[in-house]
Design an enzyme around this catalytic site. Structure first.
Site, PDB file in Angstrom:
ATOM      1  CE  LYS A   1       8.336   2.563   5.938  1.00  0.00           C
ATOM      2  NZ  LYS A   1       7.211   2.307   6.631  1.00  0.00           N
TER       3      LYS A   1
ATOM      4  CB  CYS B   1      -9.261 -13.644  37.931  1.00  0.00           C
ATOM      5  SG  CYS B   1     -10.770 -13.400  37.706  1.00  0.00           S
TER       6      CYS B   1
ATOM      7  CG  ASP C   1       2.931   3.825  12.744  1.00  0.00           C
ATOM      8  OD1 ASP C   1       3.225   4.641  13.484  1.00  0.00           O
ATOM      9  OD2 ASP C   1       3.689   2.680  12.367  1.00  0.00           O
TER      10      ASP C   1
ATOM     11  NE  ARG D   1      -0.496  -0.270   4.875  1.00  0.00           N
ATOM     12  CZ  ARG D   1       0.475  -1.279   5.297  1.00  0.00           C
ATOM     13  NH1 ARG D   1       1.041  -2.057   4.410  1.00  0.00           N
ATOM     14  NH2 ARG D   1       1.211  -0.870   6.419  1.00  0.00           N
TER      15      ARG D   1
END
Lengths: 523, 349
Positions: A98, A202, A146, A85
């Protein structure tokens, strides 16, 4: 340069100017195209949302004017699973940064844009780079993050420097866009999603009955085993106050923590990768055999409750101990993962851990980024009316598209003064160099009796402090208080310090007052 | 989390003041034919997407041939998303050349390609997006033989006459037909999945699961869940039971439709013929039952549109916009060009 070449270039640039943005010109006019060219934009993140946004910005011609620019920052390198993507990246880009890769690609889509890339994580460490001067020159910030922590951080910074923020996110087929405008709207941090339904302790420990419960158990186990345990061991060695702090904890906590520290540093300290494997195998035995056997010893399968019902029924599912099987893939995976993680704890070798998988598809991102750009158009057009802006909420699976006006910022009051999260008291250092001057300035200018002043989490002054301490603090300069009491340094790029105060109004009631921005004298 | 499908018959989205350039269309390609899956799905590439759509939907996508016609800004956005999603093949169709107008939104064409065919110009960059998806360009006019090659046909920049013509061909040949177009700040999407489209999952959410503590033996048997655990089901949902003791007839049955009577209870119809429930124990889980959806054809939808509403403050805007789109198309057909922006004479036409 020969004249003919110059002329051709000039003509070409003229033609491009006039023609390339024709479609935008037809809708919004020339003035708008000039404004958008001079926008200075900070794009935080260059993942899925970042790629889509940068592509849209390139098409719009953001940063193509003489005063405009785009700065994108992302600390991550490209991975294969991104390619599905994060469409600016190709298989041969895997391993590259990036931000620099995406900047190059969108620059080729529109060579006129001015785009720069950084490899910084936004946070305390980079406040020297993304400082007041940096923010003061920005038109707007667009988040492409993100995680919630980084979003909250950028939100705080944008509120602090009074800059518009376009926030967006996706989860599977769902997406949202939030517009945050200085002096008008609430901020990202103002509203919170309802907390996820928490699972009782629990249930997690002994009575899981759904896969969510075992997933949460595994995450907690990870946290305890590979994060907090080693942290405590580290504090034990490096933090002289660790022992005092730990021993003051209630119940059996001091014992538990110290036993773990001992296990990490003495009993189970590995000296080779083989030790890690042995540890992982024993850890498996403990978790999946011994603990379960102990539980079944306490509550055998045929136990009944006081009302005569079988104990192991309904949401309590009867567990059984496993036996380790080397041919079983899951057993192997556990030991491999556990051993590698423990090796990482002790720094044996580099390894990659797969993160939590977050559902994501390109279409949702593409849509959400389109919506972000529409809000950006409005922002650049200079609209100040809240009704013009829209927060968006979408779910492609239904499908659902909802738009609503951003929520206005909450209004607070003290005396007859109204203020919102976008407001601050501004006090100049030369007007109030010491705590005494600081407090009397509030009395004189704002009719407020300051009862407490704090810097971050440190209390610098409070009227309930012992008298000699009060006398000492009142005499000190605000700078010294920050350096000596709060133990913080004041780097050269810092233009202001941030204080918070509690104060009483004219009627001696607690006043609801904004935080204080203390502008340092530039010497 | 299985494949999710839209109910959209006619969706017109208005973006307050912006170019409606955001592609809101990605063809959803699953269908009722259980075509045999070919090959494996590369999980290291598709992991995030599998988590959204489910493997089954991915398999169905992997056998679908898709055509996107009109490689302008909107078309390339759709093509990008469809390629990334991983269908079997993508065909980029266009008869028009690249113009200066395209450089503002078509991110895969360059200045030096002005005048060349749009589909051929962007083919190289589109095909780089996903090595598993063979991508080709086509520049011939759309006819029935061409349409028949595809599972999904998506038009993104075509004349009104062509939309109607291709829409009819697709309907006749049971091909999924999608129209998407943008005009300035406005956009329109139409979806025709045929008369009996199978929707496997109507909301894309994970199925709900709840523990059971009691099931009554009655005309309308009631199931009770623990009071610390809202079951979250809705009337009309289908459920399945596992590990029920006593009333074992309920285990491994076909999904049962339910009626919700409270946050912790619901009824499942007659349980008189079953054995006595021995509880507490067992689990009830939601089962997604495929639903048949019937879509309007493009012809019918033009006359009687069913709109999706995104802004309830502007309810009647939808019909106005629906007519506006048709008027613009008519103007274009009559005059051979789009109305000039902010031009009074053209607006009065």
């Amino acid at each position: 340069m020969p004249l003919s070449v110059c002329l051709t270039m000039w003509r070409r640039s003229l033609k491009t100017q006039l023609l390339q943005y024709d479609s935008t010109l037809a809708v919004f006019g020339t003035d708008f195209q000039n404004r958008i060219g001079n926008v200075r934009l900070f794009v935080v993140g260059s993942g899925a949302i970042g790629c889509e946004l940068l592509k849209n910005y390139a098409m719009l011609g953001i940063g193509s004017g003489p005063g405009g620019m785009i700065l994108v920052t992302d600390m991550d390198a490209i991975e294969k699973s991104n390619l599905n993507r994060q469409f600016l990246f190709r298989p041969w880009d895997v391993g590259k940064q990036k931000s620099s890769t995406s900047a190059l690609v969108v620059k080729s889509m529109n060579p006129q844009i001015r785009i720069m890339s950084h490899q910084n994580r936004v946070g305390k460490d980079t406040e020297g780079i993304y400082n007041e001067y940096f923010f003061s020159r920005l038109t707007c910030v667009t988040n492409a993050l993100d995680n919630v922590d980084a979003r909250k951080y950028m939100d705080l910074r944008c509120v602090y420097f009074r800059k518009p923020l376009l926030e967006s996110g996706t989860l599977g087929t769902k997406g949202n866009v939030q517009v945050i405008l200085p002096n008008l709207t609430e901020s990202y941090g103002s509203s919170q999603d309802p907390p996820e339904k928490s699972i009782p302790m629990c249930t997690l420990k002994n009575f899981p009955n759904a896969i969510e419960h075992t997933l949460q158990w595994a995450r907690d186990l990870f946290e305890g085993t590979f994060t907090t345990g080693p942290q405590d061991a580290d504090s034990y060695i490096n933090d002289p106050e660790f022992m005092d702090r730990t021993l003051k904890l209630p119940g059996s906590q001091p014992m538990d923590i110290l036993e773990k520290v001992k296990s990490h540093l003495v009993d189970d300290k590995p000296s080779s990768f083989e030790d890690c494997i042995a540890w992982a195998r024993l850890f498996w035995e403990e978790l999946f055999v011994n603990v379960i056997k102990q539980l079944l010893h306490t509550y055998p399968a045929d136990t009944t409750t006081e009302s005569g019902q079988p104990f192991w029924s309904g949401p309590k599912r009867l567990p059984h101990a496993l036996s380790f099987d080397y041919d079983e893939e899951k057993c192997q995976e556990f030991v491999v993962a556990g051993a590698n993680l423990r090796a990482l704890n002790y720094g044996f070798k580099e390894n990659r851990i797969a993160g939590k998988i977050i559902p994501a598809i390109a279409t949702t991102t593409s849509l959400v980024c389109g919506l972000v750009c529409i809000e950006l158009y409005k922002l650049v057009q200079g609209h100040k009316n809240l009704e013009r802006f829209k927060n968006g909420f979408i779910n492609l699976a239904l499908p659902f598209f909802g738009f609503s006006e951003p929520i206005p910022a909450d209004v607070h009051t003290y005396h007859d003064k109204k203020w919102t999260l976008w407001d601050k008291f501004e006090i100049r250092e030369e007007k109030a160099p010491t705590m005494t001057a600081f407090i009397s300035l509030f009395k004189r200018q704002h009719k407020l009796d300051v009862t407490m002043v704090s810097y971050g989490e440190t209390m610098l002054f409070a009227d309930f402090m012992p008298e000699d301490k009060i006398r000492e603090r009142l005499k000190m300069s605000m700078r010294d208080l920050v350096v000596q009491v709060a133990d913080d340094d004041i780097p050269h790029w810092k233009r202001a310090l941030d204080f918070e105060a509690a104060a009483e109004d004219k009627d001696e009631e607690d006043a609801d007052i904004p935080p204080i921005r203390y502008v340092l004298s530039q010497s | 989390m299985e494949d999710a499908f839209s109910y959209v018959t006619m969706l017109i989205v208005e973006f307050g003041a912006g170019l409606g350039q955001a592609a809101i269309v990605t063809a959803t390609m699953a269908d009722d034919e259980n075509a045999a899956p070919e090959g494996e799905i590369d999980e290291s590439l598709y992991s995030r997407q599998i988590f959204v759509l489910g493997k089954e939907a991915m398999m169905r996508m992997a056998v679908a041939n898709v055509c996107i016609s009109g490689m302008g800004g909107l078309g390339v956005e759709i093509a990008k998303n469809v390629c990334l999603a991983g269908v079997k093949t993508v065909t980029l169709h266009d008869e028009k050349p690249v113009t200066w107008y395209d450089l503002n939104s078509q991110f895969y064409v360059k200045e030096n390609q002005v005048g060349k065919n749009r589909a051929e110009s962007c083919l190289g960059l589109v095909s780089e997006l996903n090595t598993y998806v063979p991508t080709t360009a086509s520049t011939a006019p759309i006819d029935e033989a061409f349409v028949k090659k595809f599972r999904v046909m998506c038009l993104s920049d075509n004349s009104f006459e062509e939309q109607v013509r291709v829409g009819k061909m697709c309907r006749d040949n049971k091909i999924i037909f999608i129209v998407a177009e943008t005009k300035g700040a406005f956009g329109k999407v139409f979806f025709d999945g045929g008369e009996d489209f199978e929707c496997v999952d109507q909301n894309g959410e994970a199925p709900l699961i709840a523990p059971v503590i009691n099931i009554s033996k009655a005309e309308d048997g009631m199931v009770t869940c623990p009071d610390d655990n809202r079951h979250g089901f809705e009337t009309g949902d289908h459920v399945a039971f596992t590990e029920i003791k006593g009333m074992t007839e309920l285990n491994d049955r076909d999904p049962i439709p339910i009626k919700v009577t409270g946050p912790f209870t619901f009824t499942i119809g007659n349980t008189m013929g079953f054995s006595e429930y021995e509880g507490p124990g067992g689990t009830v889980s939601q089962v997604k039952v495929p639903v048949k959806l019937s879509y309007l054809s493009y012809d019918d939808a033009l006359v009687n549109p069913e709109h999706m509403i995104s802004d309830f403050a502007k309810m009647d805007r939808m019909n106005q916009l629906h007519l506006a789109f048709q008027s613009i198309h008519k103007f274009e057909a009559d005059k051979g060009q789009l109305p000039r922006p902010y031009n009074r004479a053209d607006a009065e036409e």
